[in-house]
Design an enzyme around this catalytic site. Structure first.
Site, short mmCIF file in Angstrom:
data_model
loop_
_atom_site.label_atom_id
_atom_site.label_comp_id
_atom_site.label_asym_id
_atom_site.label_seq_id
_atom_site.Cartn_x
_atom_site.Cartn_y
_atom_site.Cartn_z
N ASP A 121 0.84 -1.19 0.00
CA ASP A 121 0.00 0.00 0.00
C ASP A 121 0.88 1.24 0.00
O ASP A 121 1.91 1.29 0.69
CB ASP A 121 -0.91 0.01 1.23
CG ASP A 121 -2.04 1.01 1.08
OD1 ASP A 121 -2.62 1.11 -0.02
OD2 ASP A 121 -2.35 1.71 2.06
N HIS A 128 -3.53 14.32 0.77
CA HIS A 128 -3.69 13.47 1.95
C HIS A 128 -2.46 13.56 2.85
O HIS A 128 -2.58 13.76 4.07
CB HIS A 128 -3.91 12.02 1.52
CG HIS A 128 -3.89 11.03 2.65
ND1 HIS A 128 -4.87 10.99 3.62
CD2 HIS A 128 -3.00 10.05 2.97
CE1 HIS A 128 -4.59 10.02 4.48
NE2 HIS A 128 -3.46 9.45 4.12
N GLU A 194 -9.96 4.27 4.24
CA GLU A 194 -9.08 4.92 3.29
C GLU A 194 -9.58 4.58 1.90
O GLU A 194 -9.56 3.40 1.49
CB GLU A 194 -7.62 4.48 3.47
CG GLU A 194 -7.00 5.04 4.73
CD GLU A 194 -5.49 4.91 4.79
OE1 GLU A 194 -4.88 5.61 5.61
OE2 GLU A 194 -4.95 4.09 4.03
N GLU A 196 -9.27 4.16 -1.77
CA GLU A 196 -8.12 3.94 -2.64
C GLU A 196 -8.53 3.25 -3.94
O GLU A 196 -9.64 2.70 -4.06
CB GLU A 196 -7.07 3.06 -1.94
CG GLU A 196 -6.59 3.61 -0.61
CD GLU A 196 -5.37 2.87 -0.08
OE1 GLU A 196 -4.66 2.23 -0.89
OE2 GLU A 196 -5.14 2.92 1.15
N ASP A 228 -8.71 0.51 2.57
CA ASP A 228 -7.69 0.08 3.52
C ASP A 228 -8.09 0.55 4.92
O ASP A 228 -7.69 1.62 5.37
CB ASP A 228 -6.33 0.65 3.12
CG ASP A 228 -5.19 0.10 3.96
OD1 ASP A 228 -5.28 -1.07 4.37
OD2 ASP A 228 -4.22 0.83 4.21
N ARG A 232 -6.78 4.13 13.75
CA ARG A 232 -5.84 5.24 13.91
C ARG A 232 -5.20 5.29 15.29
O ARG A 232 -4.04 5.71 15.43
CB ARG A 232 -6.55 6.57 13.63
CG ARG A 232 -7.13 6.70 12.24
CD ARG A 232 -6.07 6.60 11.17
NE ARG A 232 -6.63 6.84 9.83
CZ ARG A 232 -5.95 6.72 8.71
NH1 ARG A 232 -4.69 6.34 8.74
NH2 ARG A 232 -6.54 6.96 7.55
N GLN A 235 -2.64 2.49 15.36
CA GLN A 235 -1.57 2.88 14.43
C GLN A 235 -0.66 3.94 15.05
O GLN A 235 0.57 3.87 14.95
CB GLN A 235 -2.18 3.41 13.14
CG GLN A 235 -1.18 3.85 12.10
CD GLN A 235 -1.84 4.44 10.86
OE1 GLN A 235 -3.05 4.57 10.80
NE2 GLN A 235 -1.04 4.81 9.89
N LYS A 248 -3.39 -1.67 10.59
CA LYS A 248 -3.81 -1.83 9.20
C LYS A 248 -4.12 -3.27 8.82
O LYS A 248 -4.94 -3.53 7.94
CB LYS A 248 -2.68 -1.35 8.27
CG LYS A 248 -2.35 0.13 8.38
CD LYS A 248 -3.31 0.95 7.56
CE LYS A 248 -2.81 2.37 7.42
NZ LYS A 248 -3.67 3.17 6.54
N THR A 252 -8.46 -5.49 4.70
CA THR A 252 -8.42 -4.60 3.53
C THR A 252 -9.50 -5.11 2.59
O THR A 252 -9.46 -6.27 2.16
CB THR A 252 -7.06 -4.63 2.83
OG1 THR A 252 -6.05 -4.22 3.74
CG2 THR A 252 -7.07 -3.72 1.61
N GLU A 356 -8.95 12.87 8.06
CA GLU A 356 -8.89 14.20 7.46
C GLU A 356 -10.23 14.93 7.55
O GLU A 356 -10.28 16.12 7.86
CB GLU A 356 -8.50 14.10 5.99
CG GLU A 356 -7.13 13.50 5.74
CD GLU A 356 -6.98 13.14 4.27
OE1 GLU A 356 -6.62 14.03 3.48
OE2 GLU A 356 -7.27 11.98 3.90
#
Length: 408
Positions: A121, A128, A194, A196, A228, A232, A235, A248, A252, A356
């Site tokens: 990834d 971002h 996420e 993607e 993904d 947080r 992480q 993570k 996925t 975000e």
């Protein structure tokens, strides 16, 4: 009056003959028999049965429970098979043979269409990366010094790549806020998405032989949407000094349909202007075709759209990512998957993660069920997308959906 054929599609159907994504499905009467399928409109064609009915030389390749044999066959075969299937679905003389082999999408179960070899990834959106840098380094540079010199990425866990529709169990792990004297263990309280785009490798490469920018089409079979999922809080605590791990690797999600690269020729677009000249192996300034793709993504939570990230804004292209992840001699394998990294644009409603959108939980957003900063149990996230196709028609992407269920 005769019944309308499933091949009589509405004008501009995003899943018309210009698209023809591949997937793997089963039927209710044969739930253990996985078959290779091609989507046309709101139906799926049994590709192996179609090839057999018409005596195609590709019958053995298409009568498989996985895309991997076709992926391994290489670009010339990908092109020839696509041309053959296009003819099967568009030449009127083939209709009597094809129509009985079409299954309504609502009557089949979709499966992960390929066996995932490796999963990588990336972190390729400047918007971002800048937002994340501002959130976590408000008094420092938003971008790390290496960001505009190489496509940053990490290796993930291929065994937890799951097909759209699979429930996602809220992960548990260690987390520590600045107010905590020591870490605590429990379910993530900052579960994120996420948005993607994923890329599927077909043709492998030899260990020790880097893949050049211009060889992208020879190795990458197609594209699909990818989510993904990211914890947080887990992480943030584990991230120093190494990269993503338990925050993570729990899941996925990928779409059930893979759109061939050939279907996306009209979506090719130049990447954003770069203010740092890349090293020669990443320099695409003289490339034969633009490296970006104009894919318009929509992210919905419980049916309400919360973001519309534009893939055309990605700083690093898929070809550059492929070149970078093999430049050290790492080999490609059939079934390798790599993700673009979170897709975000310059506007607030174009941000492809809740990190975000809520500025790490500072700014809640409204859903019919109430305010959100991060995902709650029961939330369902659905990503859809389309890209420009030939003659103004859209190319639809298969959706990727996942619902959060409580931690075990």
């Amino acid at each position: 009056m005769s019944e309308q054929s499933p091949l009589d599609l509405a004008e501009g159907d995003p899943f018309g003959p210009h698209n023809l994504p591949y997937g793997v499905f089963t039927t209710a009467d044969e739930p253990d028999r996985r078959r290779l399928g091609v989507r046309i409109g709101s139906h799926v064609l049994d590709a192996g049965a179609a090839a057999h009915a018409l005596g195609s030389p590709y019958a053995g390749l298409l009568a498989q429970p996985s895309l991997n044999p076709l992926l391994a066959a290489g670009r010339t075969t990908w092109r020839d098979v696509r041309r053959a299937i296009t003819a099967w679905l568009t030449v009127p003389a083939h209709r009597p043979d094809m129509e009985p082999l079409l299954h309504p999408l609502g009557a089949v179960t979709m499966h992960l269409p390929y066996e995932v070899a490796d999963y990588v990834d990336f972190y390729a959106s400047e918007h971002h990366a800048t937002n994340v840098g501002r959130i976590f380094r408000p008094d420092g540079d938003a971008l790390t010094p290496n960001w505009k010199h190489l496509p940053i990425g990490y290796h993930g866990r291929s065994g937890t790549v799951v097909v759209s529709g699979t429930d996602v169990v809220r992960p548990s792990g260690q987390r520590k806020t600045p107010a905590d004297a020591s870490p605590v263990f429990g379910p993530s309280v900052k579960l994120d998405i996420e948005a993607e785009v994923g890329f599927l490798v077909g043709t492998p490469s030899r260990m020790g032989s880097p893949v050049a920018l211009g060889d992208f089409r020879d190795h990458v079979f197609g594209m699909f949407l990818l989510n993904d999922w990211s914890a947080r809080d887990i992480q943030a605590w584990e991230y120093v000094p190494l990269g993503p791990f338990l925050g993570k690797s729990f899941a996925t999600s990928v779409a059930a349909w893979v759109t061939p690269l050939e279907a996306l020729d009209a979506a090719r677009t130049a990447p954003p202007a770069r203010d740092v000249e890349p090293l020669p192996y990443l320099d695409d300034s003289e490339a034969e075709e633009p490296g970006g793709f104009d894919v318009r993504i929509s992210v919905a939570i419980n049916g309400q759209v919360v973001a519309e990230p534009p893939f055309a804004t990605m700083y690093w292209t898929a070809a550059q990512q492929l070149a970078h992840m093999t430049v050290n001699g790492a080999s490609l394998r059939t079934g390798d998957v790599y993700g673009s990294g979170t897709v975000s644009g310059p506007e607030v409603n174009q941000r492809g993660s809740l990190l975000e959108l809520t500025w790490n939980g500072r700014d809640a957003f409204e859903l019919p069920e109430g305010k959100r900063t991060f995902l709650e149990d029961g939330d369902e996230v659905t990503m859809t997308a389309w890209a420009p196709g030939p003659d103004g028609v859209r190319v639809g992407f298969g959706e990727v959906t996942g619902r959060i269920v409580p931690a075990v």
